[in-house]
Scaffold this active site. Structure first.
Site, PDB file in Angstrom:
ATOM      1  N   ASP A   1       0.862  -1.186   0.000  1.00  0.00           N
ATOM      2  CA  ASP A   1       0.000   0.000   0.000  1.00  0.00           C
ATOM      3  C   ASP A   1       0.896   1.233   0.000  1.00  0.00           C
ATOM      4  O   ASP A   1       1.722   1.402   0.899  1.00  0.00           O
ATOM      5  CB  ASP A   1      -0.899  -0.018   1.244  1.00  0.00           C
ATOM      6  CG  ASP A   1      -2.036   0.987   1.159  1.00  0.00           C
ATOM      7  OD1 ASP A   1      -2.240   1.567   0.077  1.00  0.00           O
ATOM      8  OD2 ASP A   1      -2.718   1.197   2.180  1.00  0.00           O
TER       9      ASP A   1
ATOM     10  N   ASP B   1      -3.313   2.598  -5.855  1.00  0.00           N
ATOM     11  CA  ASP B   1      -2.205   2.700  -4.901  1.00  0.00           C
ATOM     12  C   ASP B   1      -1.960   1.427  -4.093  1.00  0.00           C
ATOM     13  O   ASP B   1      -1.225   1.467  -3.106  1.00  0.00           O
ATOM     14  CB  ASP B   1      -2.442   3.867  -3.945  1.00  0.00           C
ATOM     15  CG  ASP B   1      -3.706   3.698  -3.104  1.00  0.00           C
ATOM     16  OD1 ASP B   1      -4.511   2.789  -3.407  1.00  0.00           O
ATOM     17  OD2 ASP B   1      -3.895   4.479  -2.154  1.00  0.00           O
ATOM     18  N   GLU B   2      -2.537   0.299  -4.500  1.00  0.00           N
ATOM     19  CA  GLU B   2      -2.306  -0.928  -3.730  1.00  0.00           C
ATOM     20  C   GLU B   2      -2.355  -2.160  -4.619  1.00  0.00           C
ATOM     21  O   GLU B   2      -3.069  -2.200  -5.622  1.00  0.00           O
ATOM     22  CB  GLU B   2      -3.309  -1.061  -2.589  1.00  0.00           C
ATOM     23  CG  GLU B   2      -4.752  -1.170  -3.031  1.00  0.00           C
ATOM     24  CD  GLU B   2      -5.706  -1.445  -1.884  1.00  0.00           C
ATOM     25  OE1 GLU B   2      -5.397  -2.313  -1.048  1.00  0.00           O
ATOM     26  OE2 GLU B   2      -6.767  -0.805  -1.841  1.00  0.00           O
TER      27      GLU B   2
END
Length: 389
Positions: free
Chosen positions: A12, A127-128
Site C-alpha cells: 500500500d 495505490d495498492e
C-alpha cells in the site's frame, strides 16, 4: 500449484496522492497538506519565483478531501471528508488540486517496478496491490525490503508492505506499521497483533455490521473469535456468520488474481453551486460532456468496453436518482457513452437544481481487438432540460 507455504504480500503506497504532490512541492514536506481543491487552489508564483499556496481556510464550496498528508490526518482530516469541515479542523493546512494523470503515472511506475521482482501481481487500485511471493526465491524479509527499495528508487515514494500466509492477513498487516512499514505475520501473530484490532479494521466489516457487532458487545477481532457461532448466525445469518468466524481465525483461501476485469468504472462531480437544468444548460452540458469523455478515457486505458451505462443525479434537496441503459453491444467511445447516458437522462424529471452529476459504465469486458476509439465532436450534443439531445 506450488507445495510451498503461501507468502502473500499486500503493498500500500503511503498517502499516495499527497506524496506525489510533495514530489512537485518538496518545500511542503512535514506540513499539513490536503489534496482535493479545484483549479482555484493551484499555487501561484510571484515575480521573485516564490510559490504561494492556498490555505484550507480560503476554500468555499462543496468538494471533498481526496487525501491528506499524515500531518493533516493528525488534525482529523481524512479522505472523503467534506472540505468545509476539514477547513474547520485544519484552517492553516495547505490546499492543492488533484492531479489524477500524475497519480496514474506513478501508479504504473511502482507496479512495473514490483513486477521486476515478483511478476504475480493482483491490481487492487491505483495505490495498492497483492503480490504472490510463494515461488520467488529469497528470504521473506529480504524480498520485502527489495520491493520497498525498488519502489522508492523508481518513484521517490515510500510504501508499506506486509507478508502473510493469505490476502486477509496481508491486507490488515500493511496498515499496522504505516508509514514506510514492513510487517511479517504468521498465524502465531493472530492473538497478539490481529485480535486486539477493532473489528472495523477487517475489510468486509462495514459501518453497519460494525454497529451491529458493537450492540452485541463485540468490538475487536478477538471478540469475534470468542463469540458463540450460534449468536453470530442468529444476528447475521449463516453465510456472514461463517465468514466472520473464519476471518477471526485468520482463514482466507482466496488466490491472487493476476488478470481481472473491474465490475464498473464511474465518474461524477459535485458542483460548487447548484446548477439549474434550464438556466445553466450550457454549463451542465459541458460538465456532462467532460464526465463522458473522462469515462471513455478510463475504459480505453484498460482496453474495456461497457454494455450498460448509468447516470446519477443528486438534486439540491439531496434527493438522488439513478437510471441505467443496457446496450446491445459493448461501447468504449465517448460519443456512445454520451448517447446512452442521455437515454438515461430522458427518464429523469429535471424540475429542480442539480447538485451532483455522475456517469457509470458497468457490465465491462475486455476488448478483443485493440483499436482506436472514435473521436467525439463535443459540440454535436447539448444538455437538454427535457432529457433530449
Amino acid at each position: 500449484m506450488s507445495d510451498l507455504p503461501r507468502r502473500i504480500a499486500h503493498l500500500d503506497m503511503d498517502a499516495f496522492f499527497a506524496s506525489v504532490e510533495l514530489l512537485r512541492y518538496p518545500e511542503l514536506r512535514g506540513q499539513a497538506v490536503v489534496v482535493g481543491g479545484g483549479h482555484r487552489s493551484e499555487p501561484t508564483v510571484d515575480e521573485h519565483g516564490t510559490r504561494h499556496f492556498v490555505r484550507l481556510r480560503e476554500y468555499a464550496g462543496r468538494g471533498v478531501v481526496t487525501t491528506s498528508t499524515y500531518e493533516a490526518r493528525k488534525l482529523g482530516v481524512f479522505s472523503a471528508m467534506g472540505m468545509m469541515k476539514a477547513a474547520q479542523l485544519a484552517p492553516d493546512a495547505i490546499l492543492l488540486p488533484s492531479n489524477f494523470d500524475s497519480y496514474r503515472h506513478y501508479s504504473e511506475l511502482f507496479k512495473s517496478a514490483v513486477a521486476t521482482i515478483a511478476p504475480r501481481i493482483e491490481n487492487r487500485g491505483i495505490d495498492e496491490i497483492y503480490i504472490d511471493l510463494t515461488d520467488v526465491p529469497g528470504e521473506t524479509r529480504t524480498l520485502a525490503q527489495r520491493i520497498k527499495r525498488v519502489v522508492a528508487d523508481t518513484t521517490g515514494l515510500s510504501c508499506s508492505i506486509a507478508v502473510a500466509p493469505n490476502k486477509l492477513l496481508a491486507k490488515i498487516g500493511s496498515e499496522l506499521d504505516k508509514p514506510d512499514g514492513l510487517t511479517l505475520l504468521t498465524f502465531d501473530d493472530l492473538e497478539t497483533r490481529i485480535w486486539p484490532l477493532p473489528a472495523k479494521k477487517v475489510n468486509g466489516i462495514g459501518p453497519k455490521a460494525n454497529d451491529r457487532l458493537a450492540a452485541l458487545g463485540i468490538h475487536t477481532v478477538g471478540d469475534i473469535a470468542a463469540a458463540d457461532p450460534a449468536l453470530l448466525q442468529q444476528h447475521f445469518g449463516l453465510s456472514y456468520a461463517t465468514w466472520l468466524t473464519r476471518i477471526a481465525a485468520g482463514i482466507d483461501d482466496r488466490e491472487i488474481e493476476t488478470s481481472s476485469v473491474p465490475r464498473s468504472k464511474s465518474r461524477e462531480t459535485t458542483f460548487s453551486r447548484d446548477l439549474h437544468p434550464r438556466r445553466d444548460r450550457a454549463e451542465l452540458s459541458e460538465r456532462f460532456t467532460n464526465l463522458c469523455v473522462r469515462l471513455a478515457e478510463d475504459l480505453e486505458r484498460r482496453n474495456l468496453t461497457s454494455a450498460c451505462i448509468s447516470i446519477k443525479v443528486r438534486f439540491s434537496d439531496f434527493r438522488t436518482v439513478t437510471r441505467d441503459h443496457t446496450l446491445e453491444a459493448g461501447v468504449a467511445d465517448a460519443a456512445s457513452i454520451r448517447r446512452a447516458a442521455t437515454e438515461c437522462l430522458k427518464r429523469v424529471t429535471l424540475d429542480r437544481s442539480i447538485r451532483l452529476l455522475g456517469v457509470k459504465a458497468s457490465a465491462l469486458s475486455q476488448q478483443s481487438v485493440d483499436g482506436s476509439v472514435p473521436k467525439w465532436v463535443q459540440s454535436e450534443m447539448q444538455f437538454d432540460a427535457s432529457g433530449g439531445i
